[in-house]
Design a protein around this motif. Structure first.
Motif, PDB file in Angstrom:
ATOM      1  N   GLU A   2       0.833  -1.208   0.000  1.00 59.79           N
ATOM      2  CA  GLU A   2       0.000   0.000   0.000  1.00 59.79           C
ATOM      3  C   GLU A   2       0.868   1.258   0.000  1.00 59.79           C
ATOM      4  OE1 GLU A   2      -2.293  -0.523   3.549  1.00 59.79           O
ATOM      5  OE2 GLU A   2      -3.665  -1.955   2.622  1.00 59.79           O
ATOM      6  N   LEU A   3       1.905   1.266   0.841  1.00 59.52           N
ATOM      7  CA  LEU A   3       2.777   2.436   0.899  1.00 59.52           C
ATOM      8  C   LEU A   3       3.557   2.603  -0.408  1.00 59.52           C
ATOM      9  CD1 LEU A   3       3.820   4.862   2.420  1.00 59.52           C
ATOM     10  CD2 LEU A   3       5.557   3.407   3.477  1.00 59.52           C
ATOM     11  N   ARG A   4       3.972   1.492  -1.007  1.00 64.87           N
ATOM     12  CA  ARG A   4       4.672   1.587  -2.302  1.00 64.87           C
ATOM     13  C   ARG A   4       3.800   2.298  -3.328  1.00 64.87           C
ATOM     14  NH1 ARG A   4       6.524  -3.882  -1.313  1.00 64.87           N
ATOM     15  NH2 ARG A   4       8.720  -3.692  -0.746  1.00 64.87           N
ATOM     16  N   GLU A   5       2.552   1.868  -3.430  1.00 68.28           N
ATOM     17  CA  GLU A   5       1.641   2.484  -4.408  1.00 68.28           C
ATOM     18  C   GLU A   5       1.398   3.954  -4.079  1.00 68.28           C
ATOM     19  OE1 GLU A   5       0.845   1.174  -7.342  1.00 68.28           O
ATOM     20  OE2 GLU A   5       2.161  -0.426  -6.629  1.00 68.28           O
ATOM     21  N   GLU A   6       1.217   4.246  -2.798  1.00 69.79           N
ATOM     22  CA  GLU A   6       1.010   5.631  -2.372  1.00 69.79           C
ATOM     23  C   GLU A   6       2.247   6.480  -2.693  1.00 69.79           C
ATOM     24  OE1 GLU A   6       0.699   7.617   1.938  1.00 69.79           O
ATOM     25  OE2 GLU A   6      -0.948   6.213   1.518  1.00 69.79           O
ATOM     26  N   GLN A   7       3.429   5.957  -2.381  1.00 66.77           N
ATOM     27  CA  GLN A   7       4.669   6.686  -2.651  1.00 66.77           C
ATOM     28  C   GLN A   7       4.888   6.898  -4.145  1.00 66.77           C
ATOM     29  OE1 GLN A   7       5.504   8.465   0.078  1.00 66.77           O
ATOM     30  NE2 GLN A   7       7.614   8.114  -0.535  1.00 66.77           N
ATOM     31  N   LYS A   8       4.609   5.882  -4.938  1.00 70.48           N
ATOM     32  CA  LYS A   8       4.759   6.036  -6.396  1.00 70.48           C
ATOM     33  C   LYS A   8       3.886   7.164  -6.919  1.00 70.48           C
ATOM     34  CE  LYS A   8       6.078   1.282  -7.408  1.00 70.48           C
ATOM     35  NZ  LYS A   8       5.628  -0.006  -7.960  1.00 70.48           N
ATOM     36  N   GLN A   9       2.668   7.267  -6.402  1.00 63.66           N
ATOM     37  CA  GLN A   9       1.756   8.338  -6.814  1.00 63.66           C
ATOM     38  C   GLN A   9       2.290   9.699  -6.364  1.00 63.66           C
ATOM     39  OE1 GLN A   9      -0.889   8.130  -8.839  1.00 63.66           O
ATOM     40  NE2 GLN A   9      -1.006  10.351  -8.727  1.00 63.66           N
ATOM     41  N   ILE A  10       2.704   9.796  -5.115  1.00 62.73           N
ATOM     42  CA  ILE A  10       3.241  11.051  -4.574  1.00 62.73           C
ATOM     43  C   ILE A  10       4.483  11.473  -5.355  1.00 62.73           C
ATOM     44  CG2 ILE A  10       4.445  12.045  -2.565  1.00 62.73           C
ATOM     45  CD1 ILE A  10       2.441  10.374  -0.815  1.00 62.73           C
ATOM     46  N   LEU A  11       5.378  10.528  -5.612  1.00 61.93           N
ATOM     47  CA  LEU A  11       6.627  10.843  -6.317  1.00 61.93           C
ATOM     48  C   LEU A  11       6.391  11.163  -7.785  1.00 61.93           C
ATOM     49  CD1 LEU A  11       8.959   8.205  -4.636  1.00 61.93           C
ATOM     50  CD2 LEU A  11       8.848  10.669  -4.170  1.00 61.93           C
ATOM     51  N   THR A  12       5.389  10.546  -8.394  1.00 66.68           N
ATOM     52  CA  THR A  12       5.032  10.851  -9.785  1.00 66.68           C
ATOM     53  C   THR A  12       4.550  12.301  -9.887  1.00 66.68           C
ATOM     54  OG1 THR A  12       4.501   8.553 -10.288  1.00 66.68           O
ATOM     55  CG2 THR A  12       3.516  10.225 -11.720  1.00 66.68           C
ATOM     56  N   GLU A  13       3.706  12.713  -8.944  1.00 63.06           N
ATOM     57  CA  GLU A  13       3.221  14.100  -8.931  1.00 63.06           C
ATOM     58  C   GLU A  13       4.369  15.072  -8.652  1.00 63.06           C
ATOM     59  OE1 GLU A  13      -0.039  14.237  -6.159  1.00 63.06           O
ATOM     60  OE2 GLU A  13      -1.162  12.716  -7.277  1.00 63.06           O
ATOM     61  N   PHE A  14       5.252  14.717  -7.716  1.00 61.07           N
ATOM     62  CA  PHE A  14       6.370  15.580  -7.345  1.00 61.07           C
ATOM     63  C   PHE A  14       7.380  15.712  -8.485  1.00 61.07           C
ATOM     64  CE2 PHE A  14      10.259  16.396  -4.567  1.00 61.07           C
ATOM     65  CZ  PHE A  14       9.895  17.695  -4.246  1.00 61.07           C
ATOM     66  N   ARG A  16      14.869   1.365   4.469  1.00 60.53           N
ATOM     67  CA  ARG A  16      14.335   1.839   3.197  1.00 60.53           C
ATOM     68  C   ARG A  16      13.187   0.970   2.751  1.00 60.53           C
ATOM     69  NH1 ARG A  16      16.365  -1.824  -0.566  1.00 60.53           N
ATOM     70  NH2 ARG A  16      15.817  -0.676  -2.432  1.00 60.53           N
ATOM     71  N   LEU A  17      12.307   1.596   2.022  1.00 60.70           N
ATOM     72  CA  LEU A  17      11.244   0.867   1.341  1.00 60.70           C
ATOM     73  C   LEU A  17      11.619   0.879  -0.129  1.00 60.70           C
ATOM     74  CD1 LEU A  17       8.402  -0.467   1.521  1.00 60.70           C
ATOM     75  CD2 LEU A  17       7.485   1.778   0.901  1.00 60.70           C
ATOM     76  N   GLY A  18      11.975  -0.288  -0.634  1.00 60.43           N
ATOM     77  CA  GLY A  18      12.367  -0.396  -2.034  1.00 60.43           C
ATOM     78  C   GLY A  18      11.157  -0.596  -2.930  1.00 60.43           C
ATOM     79  N   PHE A  19      11.434  -1.043  -4.146  1.00 59.65           N
ATOM     80  CA  PHE A  19      10.377  -1.212  -5.135  1.00 59.65           C
ATOM     81  C   PHE A  19       9.693  -2.574  -5.040  1.00 59.65           C
ATOM     82  CE2 PHE A  19      12.677   2.392  -6.659  1.00 59.65           C
ATOM     83  CZ  PHE A  19      11.732   3.175  -7.309  1.00 59.65           C
ATOM     84  N   TRP A  69       6.239   1.512   7.712  1.00 58.49           N
ATOM     85  CA  TRP A  69       6.023   0.231   7.051  1.00 58.49           C
ATOM     86  C   TRP A  69       6.663  -0.861   7.911  1.00 58.49           C
ATOM     87  CZ3 TRP A  69       9.092   4.217   5.427  1.00 58.49           C
ATOM     88  CH2 TRP A  69      10.466   4.001   5.399  1.00 58.49           C
ATOM     89  N   PRO A  70       6.181  -2.094   7.790  1.00 54.39           N
ATOM     90  CA  PRO A  70       6.777  -3.178   8.576  1.00 54.39           C
ATOM     91  C   PRO A  70       8.203  -3.479   8.106  1.00 54.39           C
ATOM     92  CG  PRO A  70       5.045  -4.026   7.132  1.00 54.39           C
ATOM     93  CD  PRO A  70       5.048  -2.541   6.983  1.00 54.39           C
ATOM     94  N   ILE A  71       9.098  -3.688   9.072  1.00 53.60           N
ATOM     95  CA  ILE A  71      10.484  -4.049   8.768  1.00 53.60           C
ATOM     96  C   ILE A  71      10.602  -5.559   8.957  1.00 53.60           C
ATOM     97  CG2 ILE A  71      12.904  -3.695   9.364  1.00 53.60           C
ATOM     98  CD1 ILE A  71      11.436  -1.155   8.320  1.00 53.60           C
ATOM     99  N   GLU A  72      11.058  -6.230   7.916  1.00 58.76           N
ATOM    100  CA  GLU A  72      11.210  -7.681   7.969  1.00 58.76           C
ATOM    101  C   GLU A  72      12.684  -8.035   8.160  1.00 58.76           C
ATOM    102  OE1 GLU A  72       8.558  -9.586   4.923  1.00 58.76           O
ATOM    103  OE2 GLU A  72       8.257  -7.476   4.382  1.00 58.76           O
TER     104      GLU A  72
END
Length: 185
Positions: free
Chosen positions: A5-17, A134-137, A169-172
């Motif tokens: 969920e955070l990946r998708e949210e971040q991709k949207q935020i970063l695309t706009e930015f 970090r949250l990667g791709f 985000w959860p750290i594994e």
């Protein structure tokens, strides 16, 4: 929040930015701050990616590394179920081809592979200031690479939209922090 969920949210935020003039300003400040980091000057072999528009622009960084006489290696995914990657020698004459992920990779099959690098600039969508997580791709390529090359030093580049005080985000167990995060501040 789940990673997906955070990946998708971040991709949207970063695309706009990516279309905001502030991103270009931050990229320039990040480049300036990175150029003053001792790890860059101490390293001879440096792994990096050709950036996507949503990431910190690495084109000036790569040119600067060449100007410093550094050996630059671009990440290249190895096809197959192992989710591995290699770092391939990159010069201004290297032919490039877009990967399945849309990232430019060296396409010369005879280019030198070097996975014993001094330093890697690790990409990501989000970075935690406190833990350097970090949250990667989502492919796990960098975590696997760093885990099997524990001597390599790591730096991440993060703009204001990528930076979090702490990981939301959860750290594994397999998630590895970076050593240093370079920001625009």
């Amino acid at each position: 929040m789940k990673k997906e969920e955070l990946r998708e949210e971040q991709k949207q935020i970063l695309t706009e930015f990516a279309t905001n003039p502030k991103k270009k300003e931050e990229d320039q400040r990040i480049f300036k701050n990175l150029s003053q980091v001792d790890l860059i000057h101490q390293a001879q072999t440096i792994g990096i990616t050709a950036s996507l528009p949503i990431e910190i622009d690495t084109s000036k960084i790569i040119a600067h590394l060449w100007d410093l006489g550094k050996d630059v290696y671009l990440a290249k995914v190895v096809p197959g179920p192992e989710h591995k990657m290699n770092f391939v020698h990159y010069t201004y004459r290297s032919p490039l081809k877009k990967s399945a992920f849309g990232v430019e990779e060296v396409s010369d099959p005879d280019a030198e592979i070097n996975n014993e690098l001094d330093l890697i600039l690790v990409p990501g969508l989000a970075f935690a200031e406190d833990s350097k997580q970090r949250l990667g791709f989502g492919g796990g390529y960098y975590d696997r690479f760093i885990a099997s090359h524990s001597e390599v030093r790591t730096i991440a580049l993060a703009n204001s939209k990528m930076l979090f005080k702490t990981a939301t985000w959860p750290i594994e167990d397999h998630d590895l922090p970076v050593e240093k995060i370079i920001t625009a501040d």
